[in-house]
Design a protein around this motif. Sequence first.
Motif, PDB file in Angstrom:
ATOM      1  N   VAL A   4      46.227  40.956  45.460  1.00 10.91           N
ATOM      2  CA  VAL A   4      45.883  41.720  43.672  1.00 10.91           C
ATOM      3  C   VAL A   4      45.416  42.359  44.749  1.00 10.91           C
ATOM      4  O   VAL A   4      44.200  42.372  45.688  1.00 10.91           O
ATOM      5  CB  VAL A   4      46.028  41.146  43.563  1.00 10.91           C
ATOM      6  N   MET A   6      42.844  45.468  44.148  1.00 16.97           N
ATOM      7  CA  MET A   6      41.473  45.822  43.526  1.00 16.97           C
ATOM      8  C   MET A   6      41.673  46.438  42.088  1.00 16.97           C
ATOM      9  O   MET A   6      41.603  48.238  43.022  1.00 16.97           O
ATOM     10  CB  MET A   6      40.215  46.431  44.097  1.00 16.97           C
ATOM     11  N   ALA A  37      28.668  39.002  36.103  1.00 11.77           N
ATOM     12  CA  ALA A  37      28.824  37.935  35.825  1.00 11.77           C
ATOM     13  C   ALA A  37      29.364  37.015  37.025  1.00 11.77           C
ATOM     14  O   ALA A  37      30.679  37.148  37.660  1.00 11.77           O
ATOM     15  CB  ALA A  37      29.200  37.214  34.408  1.00 11.77           C
ATOM     16  N   ALA A  38      29.472  35.847  36.737  1.00 12.56           N
ATOM     17  CA  ALA A  38      30.522  35.144  38.305  1.00 12.56           C
ATOM     18  C   ALA A  38      31.706  35.095  38.228  1.00 12.56           C
ATOM     19  O   ALA A  38      32.443  35.049  37.185  1.00 12.56           O
ATOM     20  CB  ALA A  38      30.273  33.231  37.877  1.00 12.56           C
ATOM     21  N   THR A  40      33.231  38.660  38.285  1.00 11.64           N
ATOM     22  CA  THR A  40      33.484  40.246  38.040  1.00 11.64           C
ATOM     23  C   THR A  40      34.078  40.844  39.132  1.00 11.64           C
ATOM     24  O   THR A  40      34.819  41.585  38.741  1.00 11.64           O
ATOM     25  CB  THR A  40      32.335  40.563  37.295  1.00 11.64           C
ATOM     26  N   GLY A  41      33.934  40.437  40.962  1.00  8.91           N
ATOM     27  CA  GLY A  41      33.910  41.230  41.535  1.00  8.91           C
ATOM     28  C   GLY A  41      33.223  41.714  42.110  1.00  8.91           C
ATOM     29  O   GLY A  41      33.870  42.420  43.182  1.00  8.91           O
ATOM     30  N   LYS A  42      31.797  41.609  42.622  1.00  4.83           N
ATOM     31  CA  LYS A  42      30.895  41.800  43.473  1.00  4.83           C
ATOM     32  C   LYS A  42      31.194  41.596  44.901  1.00  4.83           C
ATOM     33  O   LYS A  42      31.299  42.017  45.322  1.00  4.83           O
ATOM     34  CB  LYS A  42      29.761  40.662  42.655  1.00  4.83           C
ATOM     35  N   ALA A  44      34.617  40.826  46.025  1.00  2.00           N
ATOM     36  CA  ALA A  44      35.665  42.037  46.539  1.00  2.00           C
ATOM     37  C   ALA A  44      35.035  43.453  46.599  1.00  2.00           C
ATOM     38  O   ALA A  44      35.209  44.191  47.346  1.00  2.00           O
ATOM     39  CB  ALA A  44      36.058  41.700  45.080  1.00  2.00           C
ATOM     40  N   ASP A 135      24.409  37.180  46.959  1.00  3.24           N
ATOM     41  CA  ASP A 135      24.209  36.362  45.361  1.00  3.24           C
ATOM     42  C   ASP A 135      23.029  36.180  45.311  1.00  3.24           C
ATOM     43  O   ASP A 135      22.553  35.282  45.550  1.00  3.24           O
ATOM     44  CB  ASP A 135      24.955  34.774  46.105  1.00  3.24           C
ATOM     45  N   GLN A 164      24.684  37.608  40.662  1.00  3.59           N
ATOM     46  CA  GLN A 164      24.836  37.110  39.108  1.00  3.59           C
ATOM     47  C   GLN A 164      23.255  37.260  38.381  1.00  3.59           C
ATOM     48  O   GLN A 164      22.644  37.128  38.385  1.00  3.59           O
ATOM     49  CB  GLN A 164      24.969  35.368  39.167  1.00  3.59           C
ATOM     50  N   LEU A 196      37.613  43.853  33.134  1.00  8.74           N
ATOM     51  CA  LEU A 196      38.334  44.868  34.003  1.00  8.74           C
ATOM     52  C   LEU A 196      39.222  44.790  32.384  1.00  8.74           C
ATOM     53  O   LEU A 196      39.074  43.843  31.097  1.00  8.74           O
ATOM     54  CB  LEU A 196      39.963  44.266  34.561  1.00  8.74           C
ATOM     55  N   TYR A 231      38.451  37.002  38.533  1.00  9.19           N
ATOM     56  CA  TYR A 231      38.532  35.254  38.954  1.00  9.19           C
ATOM     57  C   TYR A 231      39.186  34.625  38.016  1.00  9.19           C
ATOM     58  O   TYR A 231      40.285  33.957  38.262  1.00  9.19           O
ATOM     59  CB  TYR A 231      37.376  34.685  39.381  1.00  9.19           C
TER      60      TYR A 231
END
Length: 333
Positions: A4, A6, A37-38, A40-42, A44, A135, A164, A196, A231
């Motif tokens: 997918v 970005m 939050a977990a 969310t694409g950090k 990526a 993290d 996070q 998103l 995610y």
Amino acid sequence: MMAVPMVGRAGALDELRGAWSRVRSGRRPVTAVVTGAAGTGKTALVTAFRQERATTNVLAGTARVHSPAPYDWLAAVLAGRDTRGLDVPPDALAWLKQDPDVPRERYTPEALLRIAVAAVRGLVGTHHAVLVVEDLHALDPASLNLIAELGSTDLPVLLLVTSQPAEAALSPELTTRTLARLGGHPGAVRRHLGGLLPAEVGEVLRHVYGSEAGAPELAEAVWRRTDGNPYRLSELIAVEGAAVCEISRRPELTAREREVLGLLAEGMPNKQIARVLGISVRTVTVHVSNLLRKTGASSRTEAALWALSGRRSGDHHVGWRDNDTAARSQSSA
Ligand SMILES: Nc1ncnc2c1ncn2[C@@H]1O[C@H](COP(=O)(O)OP(=O)(O)OP(=O)(O)O)[C@@H](O)[C@H]1O
Ligand SMILES: [Mg+2]
């Protein structure tokens, strides 16, 4: 599964590029703190940034998933590296690498912190580098102190940190303080990633499924089911495959209605469902009639059959298939 692309992070990526060009024109660290939050694409975002500079010296580390230990970040950075040229005491270095056979008592915490900074300094050398701390919320206190310290050196580095929210942290207070300290430097980038937008979800869907997935109602329905969390979106796509395109045509049931439907599918009469859920029979009757209306089923047996056909295809957590989809998946089986 198809990769997918970005979406929706062009602004964030631009900010990181800007921070990197400030590193290259100055003589001190620039910090970039990416929170969210977990899922969310950090990661990526960091990966996309790293891919743009393949020849840059990158020191990257993250927390150990289980039982954090002192200096996990640095130990991850040092793992597998040739450290013979570093001007630090070998026994201290071995301890920082978390060699189980080396006693720590020889050095005070302050001395170890100084040695850790010196080790990073040695690895950075005189060139610009990116220090990636993934993290941060899950890191041990010694690592947090080291990261904060690195932000106050004169090293020509981009200190790129993801975390996070502090509530999710191992040491919430220290994490809050460290994030504030890192984000408080002049010129620091602070980016919080949310979910998103519906249109961005639509963009992902079109990329994966083609123009067939172009309807705004579909993007909206998928956005509602996933909160736009990348995610959760990628999980939905992995679990459902092309059936995602049918989601906006499936009835949206409340959590209670899904519960009632599940019990109904086990063949329970209303009275028993009422007992199991601890609600009145009258309330169950209302739920059942809403279920029949929303699903267009003409009887409870029909509704139960649909629920079961949805479960067979493994989509219990996103609801169940409507008649149309159930028929299609049968014919393609
Ligand atoms: N902007 C985006 N557009 C499309 N897909 C994305 C985007 N960001 C992330 N994803 C996808 O969502 C999933 C989760 O992303 P990622 O691992 O980067 O989240 P994270 O914020 O690092 O989560 P965690 O806090 O758990 O480490 C991955 O499969 C990733 O490819
Ligand atoms: Mg991540």
